[in-house]
Motif scaffolding. Structure first.
Motif, short mmCIF file in Angstrom:
data_model
loop_
_atom_site.label_atom_id
_atom_site.label_comp_id
_atom_site.label_asym_id
_atom_site.label_seq_id
_atom_site.Cartn_x
_atom_site.Cartn_y
_atom_site.Cartn_z
N UNK A 5 0.80 -1.23 0.00
CA UNK A 5 0.00 0.00 0.00
C UNK A 5 0.83 1.28 0.00
N UNK A 6 2.16 1.19 0.20
CA UNK A 6 2.98 2.40 0.20
C UNK A 6 3.96 2.40 -0.96
N UNK A 145 -8.99 4.52 2.93
CA UNK A 145 -8.15 4.72 4.12
C UNK A 145 -7.75 6.19 4.24
N UNK A 146 -7.36 6.80 3.10
CA UNK A 146 -7.05 8.22 3.13
C UNK A 146 -8.27 9.06 3.45
N UNK A 147 -9.40 8.72 2.86
CA UNK A 147 -10.66 9.42 3.16
C UNK A 147 -10.99 9.30 4.64
N UNK A 474 4.52 13.94 -5.41
CA UNK A 474 5.18 12.76 -4.85
C UNK A 474 4.18 12.06 -3.94
N UNK A 475 4.29 10.75 -3.87
CA UNK A 475 3.35 10.02 -3.02
C UNK A 475 4.10 9.02 -2.16
N UNK A 476 3.47 8.66 -1.05
CA UNK A 476 4.02 7.61 -0.20
C UNK A 476 2.92 6.70 0.32
N UNK A 477 1.86 7.31 0.88
CA UNK A 477 0.84 6.48 1.52
C UNK A 477 -0.56 6.81 1.03
N UNK A 478 -1.56 6.40 1.82
CA UNK A 478 -2.93 6.33 1.31
C UNK A 478 -3.66 7.67 1.27
N UNK A 479 -3.21 8.64 2.05
CA UNK A 479 -3.81 9.96 1.91
C UNK A 479 -3.48 10.56 0.54
N UNK A 480 -2.27 10.26 0.07
CA UNK A 480 -1.89 10.71 -1.27
C UNK A 480 -2.75 10.02 -2.33
N UNK A 481 -3.11 8.77 -2.09
CA UNK A 481 -3.96 8.03 -3.04
C UNK A 481 -5.31 8.71 -3.18
N UNK A 484 -5.18 11.98 -5.05
CA UNK A 484 -5.12 11.74 -6.49
C UNK A 484 -6.51 11.44 -7.04
N UNK A 485 -7.27 10.59 -6.32
CA UNK A 485 -8.63 10.29 -6.76
C UNK A 485 -9.50 11.55 -6.81
N UNK A 486 -9.29 12.46 -5.87
CA UNK A 486 -10.05 13.71 -5.87
C UNK A 486 -9.68 14.56 -7.08
N UNK A 487 -8.40 14.64 -7.39
CA UNK A 487 -7.97 15.41 -8.56
C UNK A 487 -8.56 14.82 -9.84
#
Length: 534
Positions: A5-6, A145-147, A474-481, A484-487
């Protein structure tokens, strides 16, 4: 154990023996079981029509605990699973409903070893036999998870929306709710997750700014001040506020670490005279930087690493954070942290250092929007770059430092999240009094960046994709995921993503993103700047 996941997942495919984050196999497996248990809770909530906000917030918190670098304590996860199942059974009983199989009928084992055994078959590798369906299912879970993280942050400050909880139930139940979904339907859920996350970030923005005021541009010292000290890491503004209140008059200076840096811009936090400066850089450097910190260290929310022996006695956790053997502070009672800080020597002398600017949230940037617009029209500002996201230890992230350093002097760089610690102290000048490097805030402040882009698009009477704006993330974990989905849900295209692409994105799903959104991997700063600016 299988976890991918990371961004730093082992060999770019998945961790199978121990997590690169320090996660032990039993923790990874039990976290998979937490997600499975939450699917049962979601099914129960849907079947009974439960609209209790407290239950929704609970579900979000539990999902948040499985995000990278939040909690590594198997005993606490055992407690979480038992609580999830108990709440599920309670609402089923009240609603006169039941399930005979699947996650809503799951009965947890009495021991951690038993839970590990039960987790077999419920990991991401078992999501689907079809690579593309499995890929979008993983994207959905990681996005949720980010949500869940943003939802919890907002709820802590009193901002909630039942529609967000309803989507979490819907997404968790998907695959177990009897609805047949093809690839397009699963992709639709991904975009729905992105749309719902925009609402969650809006709630969080309202919670932060409504409680602590809109951030204002603030100069933050990177040096040290003589005296006792506490370092606060993570993301949670309320934890910081409560600590500041509890340390008033105790001659203890409070420093921020990592993503807490933007807290210095909030008016209600700035009022505390012992809220002094910032220490260290991004989360992945804590094992190098923390041994030299002569005070107590408090972790809020996520981004904890295994504390080394030479400073572990000084580390405390609160909220959802957990590491075996560390003292955990409940209900904002930080007396143990304060006691340890008073025992330790603190800084023995003033040590001057650089300063950095923060506090350029949407209110601050939009207050000078007329100057920005005039600058663009006059040709003084040629382009905007949003260079932000997560930092990490994997080689290749120096790209972002070099990229910012090489941006032309007639361009402005917006940044947010911990990726900025690659360049946050660089002096790259200003344009007409507007700093060329603007720190919008935490990853939690992505809503500000979106609003700035939308406001500029409105001012120039064009779409966001037509602005002289490029996203280099740049991304690392699920908040970044989920960001990205929001964008993607907003229709934003031409995003450059790095340092590597996610291991859980299948070739066909990647092709879909490229064809529909023109997502592309970063190359070199020179090549990317040439491609963007011509």
């Amino acid at each position: 154990m299988f976890c991918n996941q990371c961004e730093q997942t082992a060999k770019g495919t998945g961790c199978t023996k121990v997590g690169v984050c320090g996660k032990q196999p039993e923790v990874s497996d039990i976290q998979d079981l937490v997600v499975y248990s939450l699917r049962g809770l979601a099914l129960a909530a849907q079947k009974t029509g439960n609209k209790d906000a407290a239950l929704g917030h609970f579900a979000a918190k539990m999902l948040f605990t499985t995000l990278t670098n939040v909690n590594f304590d198997p005993a606490r996860f055992q407690t979480f699973i038992n609580q999830i199942v108990a709440k599920r059974d309670e609402i089923l009983a009240k609603g006169g409903a039941s399930f005979s199989s699947g996650p809503a009928a799951f009965k947890p084992a009495a021991t951690i070893d038993g839970l590990v055994a039960q987790a077999e078959g419920h990991g991401v590798a078992n999501f689907d036999s079809n690579d593309d369906i499995r890929s979008v299912k993983q994207l959905l879970v990681y996005g949720m998870k980010g949500l869940a993280a943003y939802t919890d942050h907002a709820a802590v400050l009193g901002q909630q929306d039942q529609a967000v909880y309803d989507f979490l139930y819907k997404g968790l139940a998907a695959g177990y709710d009897g609805v047949e979904r093809d690839l397009n339907a699963w992709v639709g859920l991904l975009l729905e997750c992105g749309n719902v996350n925009l609402r969650a970030m809006e709630l969080l923005d309202a919670g932060n700014t409504g409680t602590y005021g809109h951030p204002v541009p603030t100069e933050v010292p990177l040096g040290q001040k003589k005296g006792k000290a506490i370092l606060v890491s993570g993301h949670d503004l309320k934890d910081l506020y409560e600590l500041l209140k509890q340390t008033e008059g105790k001659d203890i200076n409070i420093y921020t670490h990592g993503e807490m840096l933007p807290c210095h811009g909030y008016p209600e936090l700035k009022k505390f005279p012992h809220f002094y400066g910032h220490y260290g850089t991004a989360w992945q450097n804590q094992q190098k930087e923390f041994p030299a910190f002569p005070g107590a260290i408090l972790f809020t929310t996520n981004c904890i690493q295994k504390p080394a022996d030479n400073y572990s006695a000084n580390v405390f956790t609160t909220g959802l954070v957990g590491w075996p053997g560390l003292v955990h502070c409940e209900n904002h009672d930080f007396s143990a942290v304060i006691k340890r800080a008073l025992e330790l020597p603190g800084f023995t002398e003033d040590t001057p250092g650089k300063t950095v600017m923060t506090g350029f949230g949407r209110n601050a940037v939009l207050s000078v929007a007329d100057k920005v617009i005039d600058g663009v029209k006059a040709g003084a500002i040629r382009h905007f770059f949003l260079v932000g996201g997560c930092d990490g230890a994997k080689p290749g992230r120096n790209y972002y430092t070099e990229f910012v350093e090489k941006t032309p002097k007639d361009t402005i760089v917006l940044t947010l999240a911990c990726g900025k610690f690659r360049f946050f102290d660089k002096q790259i000048g200003d344009i007409g009094g507007i700093p060329r490097l603007l720190d919008v805030g935490q990853c939690n402040d992505a809503y500000s960046a979106v609003q700035i882009a939308l406001a500029l698009a409105g001012a120039f009477n064009c779409g966001v994709n037509d602005l002289p704006l490029s996203l280099v993330l740049s991304w690392y974990e699920q908040k970044a995921v989920v960001i990205l989905l929001t964008l993607l849900a907003l229709g934003i295209k031409d995003i450059r993503l790095g340092p590597t692409l996610p291991a859980f994105v299948s070739p066909n799903v990647l092709n879909f993103l490229v064809e529909n959104y023109n997502i592309k991997p970063i190359t070199t700063p020179d090549e990317d700047l040439k491609a963007i600016l011509g």
